[in-house]
Design an enzyme around this catalytic site. Structure first.
Site, PDB file in Angstrom:
ATOM      1  N   HIS A 119       0.815  -1.230   0.000  1.00  0.00           N
ATOM      2  CA  HIS A 119       0.000   0.000   0.000  1.00  0.00           C
ATOM      3  C   HIS A 119       0.838   1.265   0.000  1.00  0.00           C
ATOM      4  O   HIS A 119       0.345   2.314   0.410  1.00  0.00           O
ATOM      5  CB  HIS A 119      -0.976  -0.025   1.182  1.00  0.00           C
ATOM      6  CG  HIS A 119      -2.042  -1.084   1.058  1.00  0.00           C
ATOM      7  ND1 HIS A 119      -2.871  -1.464   2.090  1.00  0.00           N
ATOM      8  CD2 HIS A 119      -2.409  -1.840  -0.011  1.00  0.00           C
ATOM      9  CE1 HIS A 119      -3.697  -2.416   1.666  1.00  0.00           C
ATOM     10  NE2 HIS A 119      -3.430  -2.669   0.403  1.00  0.00           N
ATOM     11  N   THR A 192      -3.825  -8.397  10.535  1.00  0.00           N
ATOM     12  CA  THR A 192      -4.657  -7.875   9.443  1.00  0.00           C
ATOM     13  C   THR A 192      -6.033  -8.512   9.498  1.00  0.00           C
ATOM     14  O   THR A 192      -6.169  -9.687   9.843  1.00  0.00           O
ATOM     15  CB  THR A 192      -4.018  -8.083   8.053  1.00  0.00           C
ATOM     16  OG1 THR A 192      -4.963  -7.660   7.057  1.00  0.00           O
ATOM     17  CG2 THR A 192      -3.626  -9.513   7.796  1.00  0.00           C
ATOM     18  N   ASN A 217      -3.626 -12.814  15.672  1.00  0.00           N
ATOM     19  CA  ASN A 217      -4.593 -11.719  15.723  1.00  0.00           C
ATOM     20  C   ASN A 217      -5.457 -11.940  16.963  1.00  0.00           C
ATOM     21  O   ASN A 217      -5.915 -13.061  17.185  1.00  0.00           O
ATOM     22  CB  ASN A 217      -5.458 -11.733  14.440  1.00  0.00           C
ATOM     23  CG  ASN A 217      -6.204 -10.421  14.233  1.00  0.00           C
ATOM     24  OD1 ASN A 217      -6.819  -9.888  15.147  1.00  0.00           O
ATOM     25  ND2 ASN A 217      -6.144  -9.912  13.016  1.00  0.00           N
TER      26      ASN A 217
HETATM   27  N1  LIG Z   1       0.162   1.555  10.591  1.00  0.00           N
HETATM   28  C1  LIG Z   1      -0.245   1.716   9.326  1.00  0.00           C
HETATM   29  O1  LIG Z   1       0.546   1.881   8.407  1.00  0.00           O
HETATM   30  C2  LIG Z   1      -1.730   1.680   9.040  1.00  0.00           C
HETATM   31  C3  LIG Z   1      -2.663   1.892  10.052  1.00  0.00           C
HETATM   32  C4  LIG Z   1      -4.037   1.832   9.735  1.00  0.00           C
HETATM   33  C5  LIG Z   1      -4.443   1.547   8.442  1.00  0.00           C
HETATM   34  N2  LIG Z   1      -3.525   1.345   7.471  1.00  0.00           N
HETATM   35  C6  LIG Z   1      -3.990   1.031   6.103  1.00  0.00           C
HETATM   36  O2  LIG Z   1      -5.345   0.562   6.126  1.00  0.00           O
HETATM   37  C7  LIG Z   1      -5.525  -0.742   5.638  1.00  0.00           C
HETATM   38  C8  LIG Z   1      -6.441  -1.491   6.615  1.00  0.00           C
HETATM   39  O3  LIG Z   1      -6.300  -2.876   6.585  1.00  0.00           O
HETATM   40  P1  LIG Z   1      -5.647  -3.802   7.748  1.00  0.00           P
HETATM   41  O4  LIG Z   1      -6.281  -5.144   7.584  1.00  0.00           O
HETATM   42  O5  LIG Z   1      -4.204  -3.733   7.709  1.00  0.00           O
HETATM   43  O6  LIG Z   1      -6.046  -3.162   9.087  1.00  0.00           O
HETATM   44  P2  LIG Z   1      -7.450  -3.194   9.835  1.00  0.00           P
HETATM   45  O7  LIG Z   1      -7.506  -1.902  10.571  1.00  0.00           O
HETATM   46  O8  LIG Z   1      -8.542  -3.567   8.943  1.00  0.00           O
HETATM   47  O9  LIG Z   1      -7.300  -4.441  10.810  1.00  0.00           O
HETATM   48  C9  LIG Z   1      -6.377  -4.479  11.795  1.00  0.00           C
HETATM   49  C10 LIG Z   1      -6.360  -5.881  12.399  1.00  0.00           C
HETATM   50  O10 LIG Z   1      -5.386  -5.882  13.422  1.00  0.00           O
HETATM   51  C11 LIG Z   1      -5.886  -6.621  14.513  1.00  0.00           C
HETATM   52  N3  LIG Z   1      -5.170  -6.146  15.696  1.00  0.00           N
HETATM   53  C12 LIG Z   1      -5.465  -5.101  16.511  1.00  0.00           C
HETATM   54  N4  LIG Z   1      -4.535  -4.981  17.479  1.00  0.00           N
HETATM   55  C13 LIG Z   1      -3.641  -5.983  17.272  1.00  0.00           C
HETATM   56  C14 LIG Z   1      -2.441  -6.390  17.934  1.00  0.00           C
HETATM   57  N5  LIG Z   1      -1.984  -5.732  19.017  1.00  0.00           N
HETATM   58  N6  LIG Z   1      -1.771  -7.470  17.442  1.00  0.00           N
HETATM   59  C15 LIG Z   1      -2.227  -8.143  16.357  1.00  0.00           C
HETATM   60  N7  LIG Z   1      -3.350  -7.777  15.691  1.00  0.00           N
HETATM   61  C16 LIG Z   1      -4.043  -6.730  16.144  1.00  0.00           C
HETATM   62  C17 LIG Z   1      -7.382  -6.394  14.521  1.00  0.00           C
HETATM   63  O11 LIG Z   1      -8.055  -7.458  15.183  1.00  0.00           O
HETATM   64  C18 LIG Z   1      -7.681  -6.346  13.014  1.00  0.00           C
HETATM   65  O12 LIG Z   1      -7.998  -7.629  12.525  1.00  0.00           O
HETATM   66  C19 LIG Z   1      -4.120  -1.275   5.602  1.00  0.00           C
HETATM   67  O13 LIG Z   1      -3.999  -2.150   4.576  1.00  0.00           O
HETATM   68  C20 LIG Z   1      -3.210  -0.045   5.456  1.00  0.00           C
HETATM   69  O14 LIG Z   1      -3.004   0.299   4.109  1.00  0.00           O
HETATM   70  C21 LIG Z   1      -2.173   1.398   7.744  1.00  0.00           C
END
Ligand SMILES: NC(=O)c1ccc[n+]([C@@H]2O[C@H](COP(=O)([O-])OP(=O)(O)OC[C@H]3O[C@@H](n4cnc5c(N)ncnc54)[C@H](O)[C@@H]3O)[C@@H](O)[C@H]2O)c1
Ligand SMILES: [Zn+2]
Length: 250
Positions: A119, A192, A217
């Site tokens: 991304h 994820t 997760n």
């Molecule tokens: N840090 C970043 O760069 C960031 C942050 C937010 C969103 N995004 C973008 O948004 C998109 C959203 O999709 P996504 O699926 O990555 O995120 P998402 O927000 O859809 O899901 C996050 C997942 O992480 C899990 N989670 C929460 N805390 C956790 C922990 N401590 N350990 C392990 N898992 C945990 C949740 O249960 C959830 O399934 C991403 O692909 C990205 O492009 C990026």
């Protein structure tokens, strides 16, 4: 210790080719909210209302204010023990690939080698009118940005974040490399929601090609029932636990 940690450590302990797939949950412990958690909200907007081409076309300033806010939060953040464990794995295994959906750059900051970014990066800017002068964009780590919205240094048109928005395609070269990397002994998917199709189908493909698949997760996802080993726990706790067991066995 969460069920599954021992099994994952045993498999990783004898693996030669390892591929890890990460999402926003890996960075949660660094203080960067996931999109779908309540802390992902900014003002009254949901991320799905901001991270789209349509939102940018309609109101680039508001979209940039949100990115500027996220850039500041990320600039103040450090890699956590999940990023650090993955960085250690990238040095240890004979073949290692990390496919990340994150745009924050914390994996790179932790020293991980072999990172494929699905991304893009929040630290890359691109010309929104595609003037062609800098097709791969340019790096800008200023946070906060001086002028909002920022402009293309070549043509003066609007700049956009160098990230992949909802409704946009994952870069073809990243997809190709990831597809090659799921030819591995162990594939670990961490933090994820697996709602974004690509991440989910990568794990399925790894398993179809004979890899042992692990999910980390705290919540169940569509991938949980399809992996060999679903570990219900936080990345920053589970990954270091797995690492301790691998070392204890070695
Ligand atoms: N840090 C970043 O760069 C960031 C942050 C937010 C969103 N995004 C973008 O948004 C998109 C959203 O999709 P996504 O699926 O990555 O995120 P998402 O927000 O859809 O899901 C996050 C997942 O992480 C899990 N989670 C929460 N805390 C956790 C922990 N401590 N350990 C392990 N898992 C945990 C949740 O249960 C959830 O399934 C991403 O692909 C990205 O492009 C990026
Ligand atoms: Zn331009």
């Amino acid at each position: 210790m969460e069920p599954g940690v021992e099994a994952a450590a045993a498999r990783l302990g004898r693996a030669r080719r390892v591929t890890v797939i990460t999402g926003a949950g890996v960075s949660a412990a660094s203080g960067i909210p996931t999109f779908r958690g309540a802390a992902g909200l900014w003002k009254t907007y949901r991320p799905e209302e901001l991270a789209t081409p349509g939102a940018f076309a309609k109101d680039p300033r508001t979209v940039w204010e949100w990115y500027d806010w996220r850039r500041q939060a990320i600039a103040a953040a450090s890699p956590n023990s999940a990023h650090e464990t993955i960085a250690a794995w990238s040095l240890r295994f004979e073949e290692f690939t990390l496919v990340t959906q994150n745009v924050d750059g914390l994996h790179e900051l932790a020293g991980t080698l072999g990172v494929i970014r699905f991304h893009g990066s929040i630290w890359i800017l691109r010309c929104a009118v595609s003037c062609g002068a800098r097709p791969d964009g340019w790096e800008d780590r200023t946070a906060p940005l001086e002028d909002l919205p920022p402009r293309c240094p070549e043509c003066g048109g609007l700049a956009r974040p160098g990230v992949v928005w909802f409704g946009e395609a994952i870069p073809g070269d990243a997809l190709e490399s990831a597809w090659r990397a799921v030819e591995c002994d162990v594939c670990v998917v961490v933090g994820t929601s697996s709602l974004v199709m690509s991440a989910a189908s990568l794990v399925d493909e790894a398993r179809a090609r004979g890899a042992y698949t692990v999910e980390v997760n705290p919540e169940a996802t569509p991938a949980s029932s399809r992996v060999d080993c679903a570990i219900a726990g936080r990345a920053e706790e589970v990954l270091p636990e797995i690492e301790r067991l691998i070392r204890a066995r070695a």
